[in-house]
Design an enzyme around this catalytic site. Structure first.
Site, PDB file in Angstrom:
ATOM      1  CG  ASP A 161      -7.100   2.919  -1.155  1.00 56.40           C
ATOM      2  OD1 ASP A 161      -7.650   1.781  -1.036  1.00 56.40           O
ATOM      3  OD2 ASP A 161      -7.179   3.895   0.136  1.00 56.40           O
ATOM      4  CE  LYS A 182      -4.320   0.714  -0.092  1.00 54.25           C
ATOM      5  NZ  LYS A 182      -5.530  -0.305  -0.363  1.00 54.25           N
TER       6      LYS A 182
HETATM    7  O1  2IT Z   1      -7.882  -1.878  -1.039  1.00 57.70           O
HETATM    8  C1  2IT Z   1      -7.806  -2.168  -2.213  1.00 57.70           C
HETATM    9  O2  2IT Z   1      -8.039  -3.549  -2.541  1.00 57.70           O
HETATM   10  C2  2IT Z   1      -7.681  -1.418  -3.394  1.00 57.70           C
HETATM   11  N1  2IT Z   1      -7.612  -0.093  -3.118  1.00 57.70           N
HETATM   12  C3  2IT Z   1      -7.382  -1.841  -4.808  1.00 57.70           C
HETATM   13  C4  2IT Z   1      -6.005  -2.102  -4.687  1.00 57.70           C
HETATM   14  C5  2IT Z   1      -5.542  -2.561  -6.337  1.00 57.70           C
HETATM   15  O3  2IT Z   1      -4.280  -2.962  -6.304  1.00 57.70           O
HETATM   16  O4  2IT Z   1      -6.473  -2.757  -7.062  1.00 57.70           O
END
Ligand code: 2IT
Length: 447
Positions: A164, A124
């Protein structure tokens, strides 16, 4: 392994990282019993390793606002775990972003990605940049400055960011443009959530909300219920809430509430397609005010300042906004108003007190890492399309998304069925995700 001992050590080390400690405790409490049946995990110190990110990049992001002032923010990428695949997870732009928030999200992402059936590790990232009130040109300059640093940490087989909170298709576009220039390669697989004409998967924007509703349907079916005609309250009005509103409406439910930081819009007759389209306009405006919906559709939507979506009478509550947005008191209010199901669409949308309230009162509850996994799963499908230089039709992507959400539900049932036949989805999702990552770590040796 004793959860109390592991947590005491983490609290001593990271006492101020509240969200991270909350996420770790929830997972460890779910897996303690099963973990202790595996002495090989204990010997390899899997728990002590799995709770720490592999590495965290922190960088300064400096950009110039429309008034000509120089602005500085902090940028981060938390590469949490790469046991089952390259690092994968979104970028969050929000004024409250801290390392604790991104560590909790990276930790959750690791197990969520494991549930998707696809080979993706957990990560993240993001920034304390606040998109509220920013112009399109400011967003572009910030995204470019952010990527100027981030590009060295990522790659299509290394780490693949996506959107996100505060990061959607527009931001991914600006970031990809800068990445392409710096890397001197047209490597679309380095980011997901791209535009449909340049490598983005069809249905990726809708996927988190669609997947969440498919999962909710499985939860209801298992309990002998149906979504048709039910009242649904959603929080937020961003990308996730938008997809959830489309699919809930399509499945015959009535979306009776959406909300924002300023309050709630009650929509007694259910949200209409025009209102759902307007959610996109509201997001793009960067005003972050749900009141705009009531101003645009005064006959259909009633705005109340300072109230949450959980004050509106509904059958099914779907938190779609932010962590800890539904607390113990909210859960009590919902239950008193007749709510019988809550599927968390946001990451860790419910506090431990709210989850306890739901589970102890027999309310159907499913956690974010299962419910919202359709988003990252469709990112995984986007990576596959990019790697093979093709694009699938909406039907192909939707069929795969259906299959994935069904598989996640099956995994929850397998590991979370209680003696009375009901399902503890928190336990099921945590054990299924954890065991897969732990086994891969074990097989790859002490790293
Ligand atoms: O919390 C999540 O799963 C997302 N923000 C999507 C992450 C992604 O790599 O598509």
């Amino acid at each position: 392994m004793k959860v109390s001992e592991v947590m005491a050590k983490l609290e001593a080390k990271y006492g101020h990282e509240k969200e991270y400690l909350q996420a770790v405790r929830e997972v460890l409490e779910s897996i303690e019993e099963v973990y202790n049946q595996h002495p090989e995990f204990e010997k390899a110190k899997i728990v002590e390793r799995i709770v720490e990110p592999d590495r965290i990049f922190t960088f300064r992001v400096t950009w110039v606002d429309d008034a000509g002032n120089v602005q500085t923010n902090l940028g981060y990428r938390v590469q949490f775990n790469s046991a089952i695949g390259p690092y994968k997870g979104g970028l969050r732009f929000h004024k409250a972003v801290t390392p604790s928030m991104l560590k909790f999200l990276g930790f959750e992402q690791t197990f969520k990605n494991a549930l998707t059936t696809l080979p993706m590790g957990g990560a993240k990232g993001g920034s304390d940049f606040d998109p509220v009130g920013k112009s399109d040109a400011e967003i572009m300059r910030f995204c470019q400055a952010f990527m100027w640093e981030l590009w060295q940490c990522i790659g299509p087989d290394q780490d693949i960011p996506a959107g996100d909170v505060g990061v959607g298709g527009r931001e991914i576009g600006y970031m990809y443009g800068m990445y392409k220039k710096l890397a001197r390669e047209y490597n679309t697989g380095v980011l997901t959530g791209k535009g449909a004409t340049w490598g983005g998967s069809i249905l990726r924007p809708e996927a988190t909300g669609f997947g969440a509703l498919y999962f909710t349907q499985h939860v209801l079916a298992k309990a002998g219920k149906d979504i048709k005609g039910k009242k649904v309250a959603l929080s937020g009005f961003g990308n996730v809430a938008w997809g959830a509103a489309i699919k809930a409406t399509e499945l015959g439910a009535k979306v009776v509430a959406i909300s924002g930081p300023d309050g709630v819009c009650e929509i007694a007759e259910g949200i209409t397609p025009e209102m759902i389209d307007y959610m996109l306009v509201m997001r793009a405006s960067n005003r972050n005010k749900v009141q705009d919906m009531a101003d645009k559709f005064p006959a259909a939507a009633k705005f109340t300042a300072g109230k949450k979506a959980w004050s509106v009478k509904c059958d099914i509550a779907l938190p779609c906004a932010f962590q800890n947005e539904l607390n113990g008191d909210d859960a009590k209010e919902l239950i008193a108003n007749g709510t019988w199901c809550c599927c968390e669409v946001s990451n860790m949308g419910c506090t431990p007190e709210a989850i306890h309230e739901f589970q102890s009162r027999g309310i159907l509850f499913a956690p974010g890492k299962a419910v919202n996994a359709g988003g990252v799963a469709t990112s995984g499908l986007e990576m596959t399309q990019n790697a093979s230089h093709i694009s699938w039709s909406a039907k192909e992507v939707d069929d795969k998304l259906h299959f994935i959400m069904e598989s996640i539900h099956e995994a929850c049932v397998k590991f979370g069925t209680r003696e009375d036949g009901s399902v503890d989805y928190v336990k099921g999702a945590n054990i299924a995700g954890f065991m897969k990552v732990a086994q891969a770590m074990l097989e790859q040796g002490t790293l």
